[in-house]
Design an enzyme around this catalytic site. Structure first.
Site, PDB file in Angstrom:
ATOM      1  N   TYR A 119      25.750  66.509  11.716  1.00 31.18           N
ATOM      2  CA  TYR A 119      27.171  66.759  11.444  1.00 31.18           C
ATOM      3  C   TYR A 119      27.349  68.235  11.148  1.00 31.18           C
ATOM      4  CZ  TYR A 119      31.724  66.526   9.037  1.00 31.18           C
ATOM      5  OH  TYR A 119      33.026  66.719   8.648  1.00 31.18           O
ATOM      6  N   ASP A 158      22.378  75.276  11.091  1.00 30.90           N
ATOM      7  CA  ASP A 158      23.446  74.886  10.183  1.00 30.90           C
ATOM      8  C   ASP A 158      22.778  74.468   8.879  1.00 30.90           C
ATOM      9  OD1 ASP A 158      25.414  73.787   8.690  1.00 30.90           O
ATOM     10  OD2 ASP A 158      26.151  72.402  10.223  1.00 30.90           O
ATOM     11  N   LYS A 195      28.545  74.744   0.879  1.00 28.30           N
ATOM     12  CA  LYS A 195      28.221  73.942  -0.296  1.00 28.30           C
ATOM     13  C   LYS A 195      27.710  74.824  -1.455  1.00 28.30           C
ATOM     14  CE  LYS A 195      28.293  69.673   2.142  1.00 28.30           C
ATOM     15  NZ  LYS A 195      28.012  69.456   3.555  1.00 28.30           N
TER      16      LYS A 195
HETATM   17  C1  LIG Z   1      29.018  69.502   4.749  1.00 30.26           C
HETATM   18  C2  LIG Z   1      28.524  70.018   6.025  1.00 30.26           C
HETATM   19  C3  LIG Z   1      29.349  70.724   6.916  1.00 30.26           C
HETATM   20  C4  LIG Z   1      30.831  70.831   6.729  1.00 30.26           C
HETATM   21  O1  LIG Z   1      31.197  71.519   5.604  1.00 30.26           O
HETATM   22  P1  LIG Z   1      32.692  71.336   5.026  1.00 30.26           P
HETATM   23  O2  LIG Z   1      32.748  72.334   3.925  1.00 30.26           O
HETATM   24  O3  LIG Z   1      32.775  69.910   4.587  1.00 30.26           O
HETATM   25  O4  LIG Z   1      33.626  71.620   6.135  1.00 30.26           O
HETATM   26  C5  LIG Z   1      28.777  71.308   8.022  1.00 30.26           C
HETATM   27  N1  LIG Z   1      27.458  71.190   8.261  1.00 30.26           N
HETATM   28  C6  LIG Z   1      26.643  70.502   7.444  1.00 30.26           C
HETATM   29  C7  LIG Z   1      25.187  70.436   7.759  1.00 30.26           C
HETATM   30  C8  LIG Z   1      27.143  69.871   6.314  1.00 30.26           C
HETATM   31  O5  LIG Z   1      26.333  69.164   5.525  1.00 30.26           O
END
Ligand SMILES: *Cc1c(COP(=O)(O)O)cnc(C)c1O
Length: 439
Positions: free
Chosen positions: A145, A240, A268
């Site tokens: 994701y 990511d 995060k």
């Molecule tokens: C949480 C997450 C996102 C998205 O971040 P948001 O701040 O919720 O838009 C993208 N990539 C990874 C790996 C994530 O865990």
């Protein structure tokens, strides 16, 4: 029985105001069959709902709260910052302070751009990769994701996986066509795609430790293969690390596995609980971003002083030199996580419930599978009914876990040895419940 009366009433009202009563889908508890507790406050490793229930929290706002909730250093810095004004839409020194600290821990990031969410970071990194390479296609992995931007909502994990939606209405076929998704941890699949069309692919984007199909670390050598294949075809490799950054290790998966990506997305933790994310990497690529270069990307609240302050204070805590003889922050989290998982495994064995336990630093989780879990298909094979029984039993016992098998759990510096023991004992009861439900 847990009393969730006030939460139930609050949820009923919220459902008339917001789709499903929430501002982000997994919060609705839709697939565990109970109402979500409405939260009143949080402190350290504890979170409290409006009915007065106390829980030990392993969700940590889905990852950011690595130093625990309402850490005094963060709160104090935020109070002082708020008194100086909450946003100026102009450059500030705290942006550079946070940038410098992040780049010290992530040497692959030579130039950085702050944004407001992980979604924005990955979306912008992809636009940049396309602008830089002049290519249109991207590769992602099934169950990874990367936020909810159109080109990345193809075979995404988490909420998407939870609700069984492979992609989303509203994402055009044209957009989806430029996104190629292949199974995670499968060397043959990515090798084949790169051999067939590597020269048309702008970027391969990956969660180097997957956290949105449950916690699934990469197979030995897998990330190295991705690095080699992308290099061969002039394709950019985007890590990511929005979730695994500062968690797989302090320097993220790239430090833990010794791989240098071209671009990295963080989020995060770097916001310390406020809305911050970032993308950055090789200087020659990043200098294509506006206004240094032609690839446009902007944000009214980007680099917001409160958000930068929360991130900076959080990173200061986790990057601090340890006292002589003490483990550094990240090592301390890893050891606590290991202890918790060993406890869970032993309790599961005693109850006769087969689980697969996974850990990457302070990210962790279990699957109710007999066999090893390496990709999205494996994680989907986890026993959903068992998960539900386990989850509800843990909640009843005051342990706050993510209400989905596809989410990862997080350890914080605020979790005490005593609370970890309590969590292991609770897990013993929960596994017994699972065993009973199967008889
Ligand atoms: C949480 C997450 C996102 C998205 O971040 P948001 O701040 O919720 O838009 C993208 N990539 C990874 C790996 C994530 O865990």
């Amino acid at each position: 029985m847990l009393n969730l009366k006030k939460s139930a009433a609050a949820f009923a009202e919220a459902k008339t105001l917001m789709p499903g009563g929430v501002n982000s889908p997994v919060r609705s508890y839709a697939n565990v069959g109970c109402n979500p507790p409405f939260i009143a406050r949080a402190q350290g490793d504890k979170i409290y709902d409006i009915d007065g229930n106390e829980y030990i929290d392993y969700v940590g706002s889905w990852g950011p709260m690595v130093v625990g909730h309402a850490h005094p250093n963060v709160v104090r810095a935020l109070q002082e910052a708020a008194a100086r004004g909450t946003s100026y839409g102009a450059p500030t020194c705290v942006e550079s302070d946070l940038a410098k600290l992040v780049m010290k821990v992530y040497p692959s990031i030579e130039v950085i751009r702050m944004v407001n969410s992980g979604t924005e970071a990955t979306m912008s990194a992809l636009r940049l990769a396309r602008g830089y390479t002049g290519r249109e296609k991207i590769v992602k992995f099934v169950g990874c994701y990367h936020g909810h931007s159109d080109s990345l909502l193809v075979h995404a994990g988490s909420g998407m996986a939870t609700f069984g939606v492979p992609s989303s209405p509203g994402v055009t076929r044209g957009t989806a066509q430029d996104t190629i998704s292949v199974p995670y941890n499968d060397v043959d699949a990515i090798t084949k795609i790169m051999e067939e069309m590597g020269d048309e692919i702008a970027a391969v984007i990956v969660e180097p430790v997957a956290g949105n199909m449950g916690c699934v670390p990469p197979r030995q050598g897998y990330l190295r293969t991705l690095r080699r294949l992308t290099e061969q075809h002039g394709t950019l490799l985007i890590f990511d690390e929005v979730m695994c950054g500062f968690r797989a290790s302090l320097g993220g998966a790239q430090a833990a596995y010794g791989i240098t990506p071209d671009l990295t997305c963080l989020g995060k933790i770097i916001g310390g609980g406020l809305p911050v994310a970032a993308y950055g990497g090789r200087r020659d690529i990043m200098m294509k971003v506006s206004p240094a270069g032609p690839v446009y990307q902007a944000g009214t609240l980007s680099g917001n002083p409160l958000a930068m302050t929360a991130g900076l204070e959080t990173l200061k805590i986790i990057t601090a030199e340890p006292e002589p003889g003490e483990a550094d922050y990240s090592r301390m989290l890893t050891l606590k996580t290991k202890k918790l998982l060993l406890g869970w495994q032993e309790k599961a064995r005693k109850a006769g419930v087969a689980i697969q336990a996974h850990q990457a630093g302070s990210m962790f989780g279990i699957f109710f599978n007999e066999h090893e879990v390496w990709d999205y298909e494996d994680s989907c094979a986890s026993d959903q009914e068992a998960f539900k029984v386990w989850f509800l039993s843990m909640l009843e016992q005051g342990i706050y876990l993510a209400p989905s098998q596809f989410e990862t759990l997080f350890m914080s510096g605020a979790h005490s040895e005593e609370d970890i023991e309590r969590t292991i004992d609770a897990a013993g009861n929960a596994f017994e419940q699972v065993a009973k439900s199967r008889r």
